[in-house]
Enzyme design. Sequence first.
Site, PDB file in Angstrom:
ATOM      1  N   ARG B 311       0.840  -1.203   0.000  1.00  0.00           N
ATOM      2  CA  ARG B 311       0.000   0.000   0.000  1.00  0.00           C
ATOM      3  C   ARG B 311       0.874   1.252   0.000  1.00  0.00           C
ATOM      4  O   ARG B 311       0.488   2.279  -0.569  1.00  0.00           O
ATOM      5  CB  ARG B 311      -0.980  -0.011   1.189  1.00  0.00           C
ATOM      6  N   GLU B 723     -10.158   5.213   6.811  1.00  0.00           N
ATOM      7  CA  GLU B 723      -8.744   5.547   6.850  1.00  0.00           C
ATOM      8  C   GLU B 723      -8.383   6.900   6.233  1.00  0.00           C
ATOM      9  O   GLU B 723      -7.500   7.594   6.749  1.00  0.00           O
ATOM     10  CB  GLU B 723      -7.935   4.447   6.145  1.00  0.00           C
TER      11      GLU B 723
END
Lengths: 484, 781
Positions: B311, B723
């Site tokens: 990520r 997030e």
Amino acid sequence: MRDSIVVFINGQRHEVRGPAALLTLSDYLRRQCGLVGTKIVCSEGDCGACTVLVGRPTADGQSLDYQPIDSCIRFMFQLDGTHVVSVEGIAEPGSLNAVQQAMVDCHGSQCGFCTPGFVMTMTGMLQNGGVGDEAAWKHGLTGNLCRCTGYTQILEAGAEAARQSSLTLNERYPAAELLAAISALAGDDVAIAGELADGEHAVTAPATLAAALEFLGEHPDATVAAGATDIGVRVNKTGVLPYRLLDVNRIAELDFVSVDDGVLHCGARASWAAIEEATTEIAPEFHRILNRFGGPQIRAAGTIAGNIANGSPIADSLPFLFVMQAEVETTSAAGTRTIPIDQFYLGYKQLALEPGELITGVQIPLPTAADQLRLYKISRRRDLDISTFTAGIRLRVDAGEITLARVALGGVGPTVVRASAAEAVLVGAPLEEATFRAAGDAAAREVAPISDVRGAAEYRRQLVRNIFVKYFLETAASATAGAL
Amino acid sequence: MSSAGKSLPHDSAVGHVTGRALYLDDERPMLGELHVGFVGSPIAAGTLEAIDATEALALPGVVGCWTAADVPGHNLFGLISVDEPFLPAERVDYVGQPVAVIAAETPEALAAARRLVRVDCTEMPPVLDLDTAIREARFLTPQRRIARGDAGRELAKAPQRLSGVFRSGGQEQFYLESQAAIAYPGEEGRMVVHSSTQNTTEIQGVVAEMLGRGQHEVVAICKRMGGAFGGKETQASLPALMAALVAHHTGRPARVIYNKDDDMCVTGKRHEYVTRWDVGFEDDGRLLAIRFEFFSNGGAFTDLSPPVLDRTLLHADNCYYLPHVELLGRVCYTNVPPNTAFRGFGGPQAMAAMENVLESIAQHLDVDALDIRQRNLYGVGERNVTPYGQVVERNHLPEIFTQLAESCDYRRRREEIAAANAASRLTVRGLAITGVKFGISFTATFLNQGNALVNVYMDGTVQVSTGGTEMGQGLNTKIQQLVAEELGVDPRRVRLMPTSTEKNNNTSPTAASASTDINGAAAVKACREIKERLAAFAAGELAKQTGESGLQPRDVCFADDAVFSTHRPEHKIDFGGLCMAARRSRVDLGARGFFATPGIGFDQAAGQGTPFFYYTQGAAAVEVQVDRFTGELTVPRADLLIDIGRPINLGIDRGQVIGGFIQGLGWATAECLLYGERGELLSHSPTTYKIPAATDVPPVFNVALFDNDDNVQNIRRSKAVGEPPLMLGIAAWAAVKDALAQVDSAASRSFTLPATGEEILRCLSLAPQTAPQPSAAMPDG
């Protein structure tokens, strides 16, 4: 002599003796009463999840004054003659009080684990009135941590709750009955004995100073407990409760704050909350630091003698006491003496106390118009944080020349220290930036900071060096002088 | 009546405020229930020689002590790489690593017993910092790479070039409820484990393996967590295994509740990163080529470090188009607990590194950093392909930046700040706008699936179970609303049930911000199946009652707690009555829905694909003020603008945005993990580890949603919100870098994250005016 304490919990009388009286309040609530709404996170008074309200008779004896405390570092034996209200007890069964309803409506909870603690502190704030703007709510909630919400919706709930009316705790629990029961308890001396895994523990909680001194004379090894905000942490983290404790919470004569002839007189167990309130006008600079001393729960429990006796080099009160030349009053069966604060510490956590001596009071000369006083507290987080570095600088200036200099520095050695080399540079020197640069350099040379979890030695030394010019710019010179 | 889109309170809100919402340690102990804890390794690296519990076992109330030899089944675990022992038999890899499990009748006896177990080890030299790990090439994984074009060639010929090393620190999740589990032994070796976990399927799996049983013998349940933030995605496993081991050996219920200090000392955190960067750009700041080499501190075991690093690579671009790019990443081995998921999952480290580059370019060119950022934003219809080949569709970044710059009065405040800085010797202010483009979906494509069980009862009330777990984020409430809306009933008729592997099997962790997307969509599919059956039945019933002929199921409308024909809406059958009648007519009122996110896929080896379903985008403008003499930082103002589509619950989503931002602010400016010389964590409780407090919330704090209705592929046109807002906190760090640059370029160059007072003062002391002597040498920033 009583062998139990009597505490009221959500209106119900509990007579507690033996090992149960040695439990923390949070353990008693959760494990003995099944009141599991009170949550435990840190067990050290640094998150507020365990906040409950403790009611004591007000000065006029007409009602109870409810203050928030961290129940994880409060022992049952400290609570004789009080009324504890937990989250289960703030509203009529099946209903919500204004804070609870507002927290629901404003999305003030996410995971919910900190929520009972917030609800309790906020309920206490509304009880005690005076909650104004958002800044006041924030300040009142510095003792409660939330990791989910970012606080905004909790603050919105506070504002919303303040607009609603709600049953006060003195209405929910009519004071007359409680007051009568509490006053009946006041005269007895209390002695608790309880067997724990590591043996027999004894707590003496006398009602008078004379009885306390007599006890301490016989048992000079006893650990003195007042707010116990430090003892509580030690017990939770090491599992070891001192075998013999002298609890001074019931001694009324040690609980006062008064001003006489320019001197602030504090009884040994005057709470920081009381001193914070008393100093608003008469020592605003000290008041500003007390505002950031622990959180409201700690200030409601912690006492001035506790902070002094704990002897930490980063104790928030000490720079002020040092620069104002405060005196510690100690008493034993042999009599009373006073010790200048800068002679009270012999080394790291070593005190100039004789066996059998109890700190009974503190006298702090208040700053006058002639004093230019600034106090500094540098910590990782602004609020609810132990200091990395503290400083107090007090000067008197006559015709552009410094005539008196008292500088105290904390967090740069085993005790709070007078920066005598810096003072020597300052006294007799002209009030100009170069003087303060030289004083900073001198101070940086005379301290011996260490590196620890709150900051590296070099960082602390840099703070020492810088604080003098900062003081100069803040007090003597225009802070907007232009060129760098 | 539409319930989705309303700001309903959290479904446990009343329980939260009254203390009646129970967490694991609030459950009344059962008769004979044991208190369970662990004994940890005293050293960071070495071998176990002996574990002696004789003294501990002699204490009254101590029931037993178990070690690796007592594990009946598997003792080695790991989702990506099977390398982490439950209880090590030989090698220990970090201070506090559990090596023995103890059970006692009381918490006091347990605490005393834990102190009495002797663990003898042979110590070996540990790897305690990232620099050493890099130097000694101690890597947990092979290198990952994503590239496009020829970064090396374009860097060499770029008109402007800068390079450096950027450091960002780790972060403790600091959920308030510590790791917790209670195991209830069942018949014939079966086990029910209640766990504070984001991942019931994982708990079920590891407990079954550890016991040497089939997964069908184990049920894992999570009703709610007191916060998680990623910290309970994999790391709830160890306490659950401890509880299950004791329950297995004693036949008694067993409860594990970590205290805060233990929890912080032995669980993994957000990865600390060292990032080497090299950027080439035009004279106007437009990026030409960039190379990032990321090194993450994985700790002692693999855990989730590889996908976290993936990520990072997938978010190194953040909001900006990178024509020629090479992204490299390695996970480093060190002797600290295995680092793990934390909200953002590698994204924050990447985005901070990118924003540091842009801030550095702006300072180098003496051009406003906002101009640099706007010149490099992904375009609409052009300059819109990511380094990994996914097209940034429905890109609103240019509008978001423009709108925020206007609403926060950026240009005017810039001038005001410059003037104030010139006039003040005490303080210096800074301002920055940074952006976020966060990809939604698990990068491991297979995890993008969810199932839901919807049970409609005879009175028209509904129970819903999904694989999603409730950690405070409001997942249950949002699914309650989606189900209520789909069935046309009052949300009070819908109850979300504890997450249990008995009802939802093979679930994905509640992570990657996608749980409402996935589990909500599955629940809606289950509702549609039930509605289809009910509509057919209702068409007959309505026709019977009204005499309306030719009434088709598609004419039946579900709304207002009733069904009715669209032709005769005044004639209603109450939803409860309909359910009762349907049951009597043998209509099935339960269904299971399954959803798999369509159209995504990522070739990890090639570093190319479409890993994300869509992007959540936003930007933040943060102003900071720094004390020139103490380094103390305050944040007087923050303005957020974020595109979260059409919120299902605005009150909950707003809470996610604000809470995420403040958590990011903590990471970027304050939170600091400190270790001792032997690898022990020194900052292991709130006394020494400082998360933001109420007074750290900016006094001026404007939170706005970007008006957007185009996320058509996702449930109810919503967007994931968990997030992305965390990374808006990076703007505060960038603003401090801006403030430092206004003091002196030397002060800003080596600036690392977080912007603690200590770090700021270190940087300020590098400026010629205030640096009588240089402090300890630090690497370039």
